[in-house]
Design a protein around this motif. Structure first.
Motif, PDB file in Angstrom:
ATOM      1  N   GLU A  45       0.819  -1.206   0.000  1.00  0.00           N
ATOM      2  CA  GLU A  45       0.000   0.000   0.000  1.00  0.00           C
ATOM      3  C   GLU A  45       0.858   1.264   0.000  1.00  0.00           C
ATOM      4  N   TYR A  46       2.020   1.222   0.644  1.00  0.00           N
ATOM      5  CA  TYR A  46       2.903   2.392   0.648  1.00  0.00           C
ATOM      6  C   TYR A  46       3.366   2.726  -0.764  1.00  0.00           C
ATOM      7  N   LEU A  47       3.807   1.702  -1.517  1.00  0.00           N
ATOM      8  CA  LEU A  47       4.273   1.942  -2.883  1.00  0.00           C
ATOM      9  C   LEU A  47       3.133   2.370  -3.790  1.00  0.00           C
ATOM     10  N   LEU A  48       1.964   1.760  -3.610  1.00  0.00           N
ATOM     11  CA  LEU A  48       0.817   2.137  -4.429  1.00  0.00           C
ATOM     12  C   LEU A  48       0.444   3.588  -4.211  1.00  0.00           C
ATOM     13  N   ARG A  49       0.414   4.010  -2.951  1.00  0.00           N
ATOM     14  CA  ARG A  49       0.074   5.404  -2.675  1.00  0.00           C
ATOM     15  C   ARG A  49       1.172   6.342  -3.168  1.00  0.00           C
ATOM     16  N   PHE A  50       2.420   5.865  -3.160  1.00  0.00           N
ATOM     17  CA  PHE A  50       3.516   6.665  -3.706  1.00  0.00           C
ATOM     18  C   PHE A  50       3.316   6.873  -5.203  1.00  0.00           C
ATOM     19  N   ILE A  51       2.980   5.795  -5.916  1.00  0.00           N
ATOM     20  CA  ILE A  51       2.730   5.906  -7.363  1.00  0.00           C
ATOM     21  C   ILE A  51       1.573   6.868  -7.620  1.00  0.00           C
ATOM     22  N   ALA A  52       0.509   6.731  -6.826  1.00  0.00           N
ATOM     23  CA  ALA A  52      -0.645   7.616  -6.984  1.00  0.00           C
ATOM     24  C   ALA A  52      -0.263   9.057  -6.675  1.00  0.00           C
ATOM     25  N   TRP A  53       0.558   9.265  -5.661  1.00  0.00           N
ATOM     26  CA  TRP A  53       0.975  10.625  -5.301  1.00  0.00           C
ATOM     27  C   TRP A  53       1.807  11.247  -6.422  1.00  0.00           C
ATOM     28  N   VAL A  54       2.737  10.476  -6.979  1.00  0.00           N
ATOM     29  CA  VAL A  54       3.565  10.988  -8.081  1.00  0.00           C
ATOM     30  C   VAL A  54       2.692  11.339  -9.272  1.00  0.00           C
ATOM     31  N   LEU A  55       1.754  10.444  -9.630  1.00  0.00           N
ATOM     32  CA  LEU A  55       0.893  10.679 -10.797  1.00  0.00           C
ATOM     33  C   LEU A  55       0.065  11.946 -10.627  1.00  0.00           C
ATOM     34  N   THR A  56      -0.465  12.168  -9.434  1.00  0.00           N
ATOM     35  CA  THR A  56      -1.370  13.303  -9.212  1.00  0.00           C
ATOM     36  C   THR A  56      -0.632  14.596  -8.884  1.00  0.00           C
ATOM     37  N   HIS A  57       0.699  14.528  -8.742  1.00  0.00           N
ATOM     38  CA  HIS A  57       1.464  15.750  -8.508  1.00  0.00           C
ATOM     39  C   HIS A  57       2.399  16.098  -9.665  1.00  0.00           C
ATOM     40  N   LEU A  58       2.843  15.092 -10.422  1.00  0.00           N
ATOM     41  CA  LEU A  58       3.807  15.340 -11.484  1.00  0.00           C
ATOM     42  C   LEU A  58       3.213  15.185 -12.883  1.00  0.00           C
ATOM     43  N   ALA A  59       2.279  14.256 -13.061  1.00  0.00           N
ATOM     44  CA  ALA A  59       1.678  14.069 -14.389  1.00  0.00           C
ATOM     45  C   ALA A  59       0.426  14.925 -14.568  1.00  0.00           C
ATOM     46  N   TYR A  60      -0.358  15.064 -13.515  1.00  0.00           N
ATOM     47  CA  TYR A  60      -1.612  15.815 -13.578  1.00  0.00           C
ATOM     48  C   TYR A  60      -1.677  16.826 -12.436  1.00  0.00           C
ATOM     49  N   ARG A  61      -2.509  17.808 -12.634  1.00  0.00           N
ATOM     50  CA  ARG A  61      -2.965  18.629 -11.512  1.00  0.00           C
ATOM     51  C   ARG A  61      -4.337  18.095 -11.137  1.00  0.00           C
ATOM     52  N   PHE A  62      -4.372  17.386 -10.042  1.00  0.00           N
ATOM     53  CA  PHE A  62      -5.547  16.595  -9.682  1.00  0.00           C
ATOM     54  C   PHE A  62      -6.340  17.315  -8.610  1.00  0.00           C
ATOM     55  N   ARG A  63      -7.633  17.500  -8.884  1.00  0.00           N
ATOM     56  CA  ARG A  63      -8.517  18.178  -7.926  1.00  0.00           C
ATOM     57  C   ARG A  63      -9.671  17.254  -7.561  1.00  0.00           C
ATOM     58  N   VAL A  64      -9.950  17.127  -6.285  1.00  0.00           N
ATOM     59  CA  VAL A  64     -11.024  16.252  -5.813  1.00  0.00           C
ATOM     60  C   VAL A  64     -12.114  17.101  -5.196  1.00  0.00           C
ATOM     61  N   ASP A  65     -13.336  16.849  -5.605  1.00  0.00           N
ATOM     62  CA  ASP A  65     -14.496  17.559  -5.072  1.00  0.00           C
ATOM     63  C   ASP A  65     -15.443  16.540  -4.437  1.00  0.00           C
ATOM     64  N   GLY A  66     -15.767  16.722  -3.156  1.00  0.00           N
ATOM     65  CA  GLY A  66     -16.703  15.832  -2.477  1.00  0.00           C
ATOM     66  C   GLY A  66     -16.059  14.640  -1.802  1.00  0.00           C
ATOM     67  N   ARG A  67     -14.787  14.774  -1.403  1.00  0.00           N
ATOM     68  CA  ARG A  67     -14.083  13.663  -0.762  1.00  0.00           C
ATOM     69  C   ARG A  67     -14.812  13.167   0.487  1.00  0.00           C
ATOM     70  N   GLU A  68     -15.557  14.080   1.139  1.00  0.00           N
ATOM     71  CA  GLU A  68     -16.226  13.707   2.387  1.00  0.00           C
ATOM     72  C   GLU A  68     -17.325  12.662   2.185  1.00  0.00           C
ATOM     73  N   HIS A  69     -17.731  12.407   0.934  1.00  0.00           N
ATOM     74  CA  HIS A  69     -18.766  11.405   0.678  1.00  0.00           C
ATOM     75  C   HIS A  69     -18.231   9.973   0.716  1.00  0.00           C
ATOM     76  N   ILE A  70     -16.901   9.800   0.724  1.00  0.00           N
ATOM     77  CA  ILE A  70     -16.344   8.448   0.855  1.00  0.00           C
ATOM     78  C   ILE A  70     -16.489   8.025   2.308  1.00  0.00           C
TER      79      ILE A  70
END
Length: 675
Positions: free
Chosen positions: A453-478
C-alpha cells in the motif's frame, strides 16, 4: 481539589464541550494545521505536550552538563553521563508502556493529562532541591520519574488526536505535534545548557526554570477539552510482561498498522544515532566548538519541523502514506551524501567558533544535508503516525501506541549498542552515516514490499502531482468506515490509481483482465490486489471467481471500486452501465449487509496520455504522444452523495455520474478551470 480520576463511559457520557463540537463541525477549509492553534480542541493540548518535551530536555541536558563539566562524581564518569541519563529516562518506556496504554484506553484523557502534569510539578519540586544541593543520585531518580511521566503521557497523547481531529486534519495535527516536539527538545536542551553554565551557586536558575515550565504545562492542561475513554470497562492488568506481550500481539493483528509501527521505530533508531553523536560530530568530524553542536541540533529540529509541516500541504489534507517512500528515499540519499560531505575535512589548529564554522563552504553542504535529511524524516514519520491513529481500532488505540513506545525504546537501545559497537570496531563517524544509508534502503524496501500500500500510494501521489494537476471535489462522501462500492466512469488506464489517490482508505478494484497484461500497469494492479474479471463466455471460472472475491471485500468491511461501463471509453462519452453491480449488491443484501454506492466522475481526463485517442487510419490507442496535453494537465474527480444499495440500479447510477460530469463541465466553463 480536582475530581478523582474516574473512567468515563464509552457511550460518551462525558462529551466534548460546545466549543469543541463547533470546531469539529466546521468545514475542512476552515481549520488548517496553523489555525488549529487557535482552537481549544488542539491548542491547549499542543502547548501541554510542548512544555512537557521542553522540560524533559531542559532537565536532562542541564544534569548532563553539570555532571560532565562541573562535578566530580566517582560513580558516574563524565564520559558516560549522557548515556546513563538517557538510559535511565528510557527504561520506564520498557517497563510501563503496556500499563500506560491500558490507562489511556480506560480513562478520560483530559483528566489524565492534568494528573500527569501535577506529577511533573511534584517531580520538579524534588529535582529543584536536588539541584540546589547537587545530589546527583536523587536527580537520577527524578530522571527515572520523568521517564515514567512521559511513558504514561505518550499513549494518551496520540489517542487524543483522532478523537478531536477529523481525518482530513490528522496529518496536519500530527505534523504540528512532531514539529512542536522537536523544537521543544532543542529549546529545552539549549536552555538547560545555558542556565546551568550561568548558575554559580546551587544551579538555582535550572531549578526555577524546571518548576516554571511544569507549572505552565499544568495550566495549559486545565483547558484541554473532555475526551471520553474508549474502553471504560477495560480491567487493567498490572503484570507488565504479560501486558507488554499482549499489546505487541494486539498490534501484530493489523498487518498495516504493525509494519507502520516498525517503520516508526526504525526512524527513532536513525534519529537516536544522530542525536547521540552530535557532540562527537561537531568536535571530531567538523572540528567545531560546543556552540557548533548546538547549531547542528537546531538545524536538526528545523528540518524535522519543516518536513512535518509540509506533510499537510503535500498530502492535500488527507492521510497520505505515499509520502513515506519519498521520505525514506530522501533519508538514504542525504545520509549517503553526509558521508561524502564529512570525510576528509581539513583539521584547523583549534576548535572553530560558529562564525568560523559558517565561513567555510564545505560546512554549508553538511548543514544542507542535515536539514534535508531531517525534512525527509518528517515526511516519513508523520503519515505513519496518522495512519496508525486512523487504522487502529478506537477501543484499543492507546494500547497500540503503547506497543509502539515499547518498540521505539527497544530500537533506541539497539541503536546505541550497534552504533557503539561499530565505532569501537573502527568505523569512523562518516562511515557510520554510510552504513545507516545502506541499512535504511534495505529496511525501507523490506517494509514497502511487505506492505505494498505504501508503494501504491507513492505511485498515486507521483501521478497526481507530477503528471496531472488533480482536484477532488466531495471527498467527504467516501465513507470513513464500513463496506461501500465506489462506482466511477472509465476514461483511462490510470483511473484506479487516481481513485486511490483520492481515498483515505484502500480500495480493491474489479478490473478487466486485459489490463493485467500491460507491462507496468499489470504489476501495479497485481500489487494492489485488484480483482481480474473476464467475460463469462471467455472464462466462466474467472468470471464467477471475481464476483466471489468482490463479495468477500464487502464482507470484510472494505471499499470495492468498480467501473460499471466495463471498458475504457473510446470516444470520451459515458457508456451504458452494465448489470454486474446488481449481482454484487444483491449478494450483499442477502447476507444482511447494508452497502452504499458512491457515484464518482472523472473529468477532463479524456485526451490525456493514458486515455485512448483516435490515430490516423482509425486506430484507437492509448499511451502515445506523452505530452499531447502538455504537462500538469488539469483533471478532476467529482464525488456524489452515497446511494443506498437497494436504489442503485445501473440506470440510476449512470444518471448520477452523468449529472456529476455535467456539473463539473458547467463549473469549468464558468470559471475557466476545474473547480
Amino acid at each position: 481539589m480536582s475530581a478523582p480520576l474516574q473512567p468515563s463511559h464509552p457511550s460518551g457520557s462525558q462529551q466534548p464541550d460546545a466549543e469543541t463540537l463547533q470546531t469539529q463541525q466546521c468545514s475542512p477549509q476552515e481549520a488548517n494545521q496553523f489555525q488549529l492553534l487557535r482552537q481549544r480542541r488542539f491548542a491547549p493540548f499542543f502547548w501541554t505536550q510542548f512544555a512537557g518535551a521542553a522540560n524533559d530536555n531542559l532537565f536532562k541536558f542541564a544534569l548532563t552538563v553539570m555532571v560532565t563539566y562541573q562535578l566530580q562524581v566517582s560513580w558516574l564518569p563524565a564520559g558516560l553521563a549522557g548515556l546513563v541519563i538517557g538510559a535511565v529516562f528510557i527504561l520506564p518506556f520498557l517497563l510501563f508502556s503496556a500499563t500506560a496504554g491500558q490507562m489511556a484506553d480506560k480513562y478520560e484523557h483530559s483528566l489524565l493529562f492534568q494528573r500527569l502534569k501535577l506529577l511533573e510539578i511534584g517531580i520538579m519540586a524534588v529535582a529543584a532541591i536536588a539541584f540546589w544541593q547537587s545530589w546527583v543520585a536523587l536527580l537520577l531518580a527524578c530522571v527515572f520519574l520523568m521517564g515514567v511521566q512521559s511513558t504514561f503521557f505518550g499513549p494518551a497523547k496520540y489517542a487524543y488526536l483522532p478523537q478531536q481531529l477529523r481525518p482530513a486534519e490528522l496529518t496536519g495535527g500530527n505534523g504540528m505535534v512532531e514539529m512542536g516536539t522537536f523544537v521543544a527538545i532543542v529549546l529545552g536542551s539549549l536552555a538547560g545548557a545555558a542556565l546551568v553554565e550561568s548558575a554559580a551557586f546551587g544551579r538555582l536558575p535550572v531549578a526555577l526554570a524546571c518548576l516554571a515550565v511544569a507549572a505552565l504545562g499544568y495550566a495549559s492542561s486545565m483547558r484541554i477539552p473532555t475526551s471520553p475513554a474508549t474502553d471504560a470497562d477495560l480491567r487493567i492488568d498490572w503484570n507488565p510482561l504479560r501486558v507488554t506481550w499482549a499489546n505487541l500481539r494486539l498490534a501484530h493483528g493489523n498487518t498495516v498498522v504493525f509494519r507502520s509501527l516498525l517503520g516508526i521505530s526504525w526512524m527513532w533508531f536513525i534519529g537516536s544515532v544522530l542525536m547521540s553523536q552530535f557532540p562527537a560530530i561537531a568536535k571530531e568530524v567538523l572540528h567545531g566548538s560546543p556552540p557548533v553542536a548546538s547549531l547542528l541540533l537546531t538545524v536538526f529540529a528545523l528540518g524535522i519541523g519543516i518536513g512535518s509541516l509540509l506533510c499537510e500541504v503535500l498530502s492535500r489534507r488527507q492521510v497520505e502514506i505515499g509520502l513515506v517512500p519519498v521520505g525514506a528515499l530522501g533519508m538514504s540519499l542525504f545520509l549517503a551524501d553526509l558521508y561524502f560531505a564529512t570525510r576528509g575535512l581539513p583539521r584547523p589548529d583549534g576548535l572553530l567558533s560558529v562564525a568560523q564554522f559558517l565561513g567555510q563552504g564545505a560546512h554549508w553542504r553538511v548543514m544542507t544535508d542535515l536539514l534535508l535529511l531531517c525534512l525527509c524524516t518528517g515526511l516519513y514519520s508523520v503519515p505513519m503516525y496518522a495512519l496508525v491513529q486512523m487504522r487502529a481500532a478506537p477501543t484499543h488505540r492507546a494500547r497500540i501506541i503503547a506497543a509502539n513506545n515499547i518498540m521505539n525504546a527497544l530500537f533506541m537501545v539497539a541503536s546505541a549498542l550497534i552504533a557503539g559497537a561499530l565505532l569501537q570496531a573502527g568505523l569512523s563517524i562518516p562511515q557510520l552515516f554510510l552504513a545507516l544509508a545502506v541499512a535504511n534502503t534495505i529496511v525501507a524496501g523490506y517494509i514497502f514490499l511487505l506492505v505494498p500500500e505504501y508503494l501504491l500510494r507513492f505511485i498515486a501521489w507521483v501521478l497526481t502531482h507530477l503528471a496531472y494537476r488533480f482536484r477532488v471535489d466531495g471527498r467527504e462522501h467516501i465513507p470513513a468506515s464500513g463496506p461501500a462500492v465506489l462506482a466511477c466512469n472509465h476514461v483511462s488506464f490510470v483511473d484506479a490509481i487516481l481513485l486511490m489517490a483520492a481515498s483515505p482508505r484502500p480500495i480493491r478494484f474489479i478490473m478487466d483482465a486485459g489490463i493485467f497484461r500491460k507491462p507496468v500497469l499489470g504489476w501495479v494492479f497485481r500489487m494492489a490486489r485488484a480483482i481480474p474479471i473476464a467475460p463469462q463466455r471467455d472464462d466462466p471460472a474467472a468470471f464467477e471467481a471475481a464476483f466471489e472475491k468482490a463479495a468477500q471485500v464487502l464482507r470484510n468491511g472494505d471499499l470495492l471500486g468498480i467501473f460499471p461501463e466495463g471498458s475504457i471509453t473510446r470516444d470520451g462519452q459515458l457508456q451504458r452501465f452494465r448489470k454486474g453491480l446488481n449481482r454484487i449488491l444483491h449478494t450483499a443484501a442477502e447476507e444482511g449487509l447494508q452497502v452504499p454506492v458512491v457515484p464518482m466522475a472523472l473529468s477532463n481526463l479524456w485526451g490525456s496520455f493514458f486515455s485512448r485517442i483516435e490515430m490516423r487510419g482509425g486506430r484507437n490507442v492509448a499511451m502515445v504522444r506523452p505530452f499531447r496535453r502538455g504537462i500538469f494537465s488539469h483533471v478532476g474527480l467529482h464525488i456524489g452523495a452515497a446511494v443506498p444499495g437497494s436504489a442503485a440500479t445501473p440506470a440510476f447510477l449512470q444518471q448520477r455520474v452523468q449529472a456529476l460530469l455535467e456539473k463539473s463541465s458547467a463549473t469549468s466553463d464558468s470559471s475557466g478551470s476545474l473547480p
